[in-house]
Every structure is written in structure tokens, then in C-alpha cells.
Design a protein around this motif. Structure first.
Motif, mmCIF file in Angstrom:
data_model
loop_
_atom_site.group_PDB
_atom_site.id
_atom_site.type_symbol
_atom_site.label_atom_id
_atom_site.label_comp_id
_atom_site.label_asym_id
_atom_site.label_seq_id
_atom_site.Cartn_x
_atom_site.Cartn_y
_atom_site.Cartn_z
ATOM 1 N N GLU A 105 33.081 14.357 -24.220
ATOM 2 C CA GLU A 105 33.030 12.957 -23.808
ATOM 3 C C GLU A 105 32.762 12.830 -22.317
ATOM 4 O OE1 GLU A 105 36.199 10.488 -25.239
ATOM 5 O OE2 GLU A 105 36.448 11.761 -26.991
ATOM 6 N N CYS A 106 33.174 13.830 -21.556
ATOM 7 C CA CYS A 106 33.020 13.777 -20.096
ATOM 8 C C CYS A 106 31.736 14.476 -19.668
ATOM 9 C CB CYS A 106 34.215 14.441 -19.420
ATOM 10 S SG CYS A 106 35.742 13.550 -19.649
ATOM 11 N N VAL A 107 30.830 13.708 -19.117
ATOM 12 C CA VAL A 107 29.590 14.264 -18.583
ATOM 13 C C VAL A 107 29.732 14.434 -17.072
ATOM 14 C CG1 VAL A 107 27.117 13.915 -18.335
ATOM 15 C CG2 VAL A 107 28.265 13.206 -20.427
ATOM 16 N N GLU A 108 30.180 13.394 -16.399
ATOM 17 C CA GLU A 108 30.425 13.442 -14.957
ATOM 18 C C GLU A 108 31.922 13.404 -14.710
ATOM 19 O OE1 GLU A 108 28.330 10.519 -12.713
ATOM 20 O OE2 GLU A 108 26.520 10.742 -13.904
ATOM 21 N N GLU A 109 32.367 14.209 -13.742
ATOM 22 C CA GLU A 109 33.798 14.271 -13.432
ATOM 23 C C GLU A 109 34.021 13.976 -11.961
ATOM 24 O OE1 GLU A 109 34.571 18.291 -14.550
ATOM 25 O OE2 GLU A 109 34.947 17.762 -16.640
ATOM 26 N N THR A 110 35.147 13.353 -11.673
ATOM 27 C CA THR A 110 35.523 13.075 -10.299
ATOM 28 C C THR A 110 36.631 14.035 -9.885
ATOM 29 O OG1 THR A 110 36.259 11.364 -8.782
ATOM 30 C CG2 THR A 110 37.185 11.291 -10.980
ATOM 31 N N GLY A 111 36.745 14.268 -8.590
ATOM 32 C CA GLY A 111 37.751 15.199 -8.079
ATOM 33 C C GLY A 111 39.146 14.612 -8.053
ATOM 34 N N SER A 112 39.250 13.329 -7.735
ATOM 35 C CA SER A 112 40.562 12.691 -7.703
ATOM 36 C C SER A 112 40.409 11.180 -7.780
ATOM 37 C CB SER A 112 41.332 13.065 -6.442
ATOM 38 O OG SER A 112 40.708 12.511 -5.307
ATOM 39 N N VAL A 113 41.501 10.541 -8.197
ATOM 40 C CA VAL A 113 41.587 9.089 -8.281
ATOM 41 C C VAL A 113 42.956 8.725 -7.736
ATOM 42 C CG1 VAL A 113 41.666 7.127 -9.871
ATOM 43 C CG2 VAL A 113 40.106 9.002 -10.319
ATOM 44 N N HIS A 114 43.049 7.599 -7.040
ATOM 45 C CA HIS A 114 44.343 7.184 -6.501
ATOM 46 C C HIS A 114 45.318 7.001 -7.667
ATOM 47 C CE1 HIS A 114 47.360 5.000 -4.244
ATOM 48 N NE2 HIS A 114 46.760 5.453 -3.151
ATOM 49 N N LYS A 138 43.045 19.603 -7.983
ATOM 50 C CA LYS A 138 44.494 19.611 -7.750
ATOM 51 C C LYS A 138 45.188 18.567 -8.634
ATOM 52 C CE LYS A 138 47.798 19.406 -3.934
ATOM 53 N NZ LYS A 138 47.938 19.214 -2.483
ATOM 54 N N GLN A 139 44.627 17.365 -8.678
ATOM 55 C CA GLN A 139 45.206 16.289 -9.482
ATOM 56 C C GLN A 139 45.110 16.614 -10.982
ATOM 57 O OE1 GLN A 139 43.275 12.490 -8.981
ATOM 58 N NE2 GLN A 139 45.189 11.388 -9.298
ATOM 59 N N GLY A 140 43.996 17.197 -11.404
ATOM 60 C CA GLY A 140 43.829 17.577 -12.807
ATOM 61 C C GLY A 140 44.838 18.637 -13.237
ATOM 62 N N LYS A 141 45.083 19.601 -12.359
ATOM 63 C CA LYS A 141 46.068 20.646 -12.673
ATOM 64 C C LYS A 141 47.477 20.077 -12.748
ATOM 65 C CE LYS A 141 43.397 24.488 -10.850
ATOM 66 N NZ LYS A 141 43.310 25.543 -9.847
ATOM 67 N N LYS A 142 47.787 19.111 -11.868
ATOM 68 C CA LYS A 142 49.114 18.485 -11.902
ATOM 69 C C LYS A 142 49.328 17.735 -13.216
ATOM 70 C CE LYS A 142 50.205 17.773 -7.049
ATOM 71 N NZ LYS A 142 50.513 16.783 -6.013
ATOM 72 N N LEU A 143 48.319 16.992 -13.646
ATOM 73 C CA LEU A 143 48.439 16.257 -14.903
ATOM 74 C C LEU A 143 48.599 17.202 -16.096
ATOM 75 C CD1 LEU A 143 45.996 13.204 -14.849
ATOM 76 C CD2 LEU A 143 48.447 13.184 -15.230
#
Length: 116
Positions: free
Chosen positions: A36-45, A82-87
């Protein structure tokens, strides 16, 4: 003799229709089950995230996908950030309990509350 050719033709037609049914069923299943994910972002607030979904690797998509629900839109988070690993770590800590997943979105201070 005409009955035998009619019977053979009916069997052949039945066999072909069964084969086509299974072939089209497999084709539609594979087209729906891609990443489902084609483009990914590094972080979101953190405060902008309303909810999230983590989809583990599966045969048709060989990467972990983190789909964030923001106000009025969706975004995909890079699972190696970093945020993805935390989640992902929090998701494992709550043992994949969907009712507790909001706990992972709460902001925590590193040092805890300051005492006076």
C-alpha cells in the motif's frame, strides 16, 4: 455417436470454464494484495497522528508498512526511521493489541516530570 461428441464437448466446456474461473480468481487476489505504501516519509509530528496501522511483511509485499492516519489524509512512515522503529517497538510491547495502540501515540518526556 452424436451424443458422445456432444457429451465430450460439454465436458471440455466445463473444464475450460472451471480453469478460467480459478485463473481469474488468482489474478484479482494478487492485484489487490500489493504494498500500500509507495512513498514514505521520514517523520511526522506526533500530535498530528490520529491513528496508525502496521502491516507486517507478507508474500506479496516484502516490507513492513506503517500507515498513519492524519487529519483528513494518510501518510506512510518509513519503518527504518527513528519514529518508525519507536512505533514498531511499542506495537510489539503492547502485544499487537489494537485497543491499546493509542498508548503508542502519547508523548513521553525523556526525564519524566521535574520535581521541585
Amino acid at each position: 455417436m452424436a451424443f458422445r461428441t456432444l457429451q465430450a464437448s460439454a465436458c471440455m466446456l466445463l473444464l475450460i470454464s472451471v480453469c478460467l474461473h480459478f485463473m481469474t480468481g488468482i489474478r484479482t487476489a494478487t492485484s489487490r494484495e500489493k504494498c500500500e505504501c509507495v512513498e514514505e516519509t521520514g517523520s511526522v509530528h506526533w500530535r498530528k497522528i490520529i491513528d496508525y496501522t502496521i502491516i507486517q511483511k507478507h508474500p506479496l509485499c516484502n516490507k513492513v508498512q506503517i500507515i498513519l492516519q492524519l487529519s483528513g489524509q494518510q501518510a506512510c512512515l518509513n519503518p527504518d526511521s527513528k519514529q518508525g522503529k519507536k512505533l514498531q517497538k511499542c506495537w510489539k510491547r503492547i502485544k499487537f493489541n489494537t485497543q491499546k495502540r493509542k498508548v503508542c501515540l502519547m508523548l513521553r518526556k525523556k526525564n519524566g516530570p521535574k520535581s521541585v
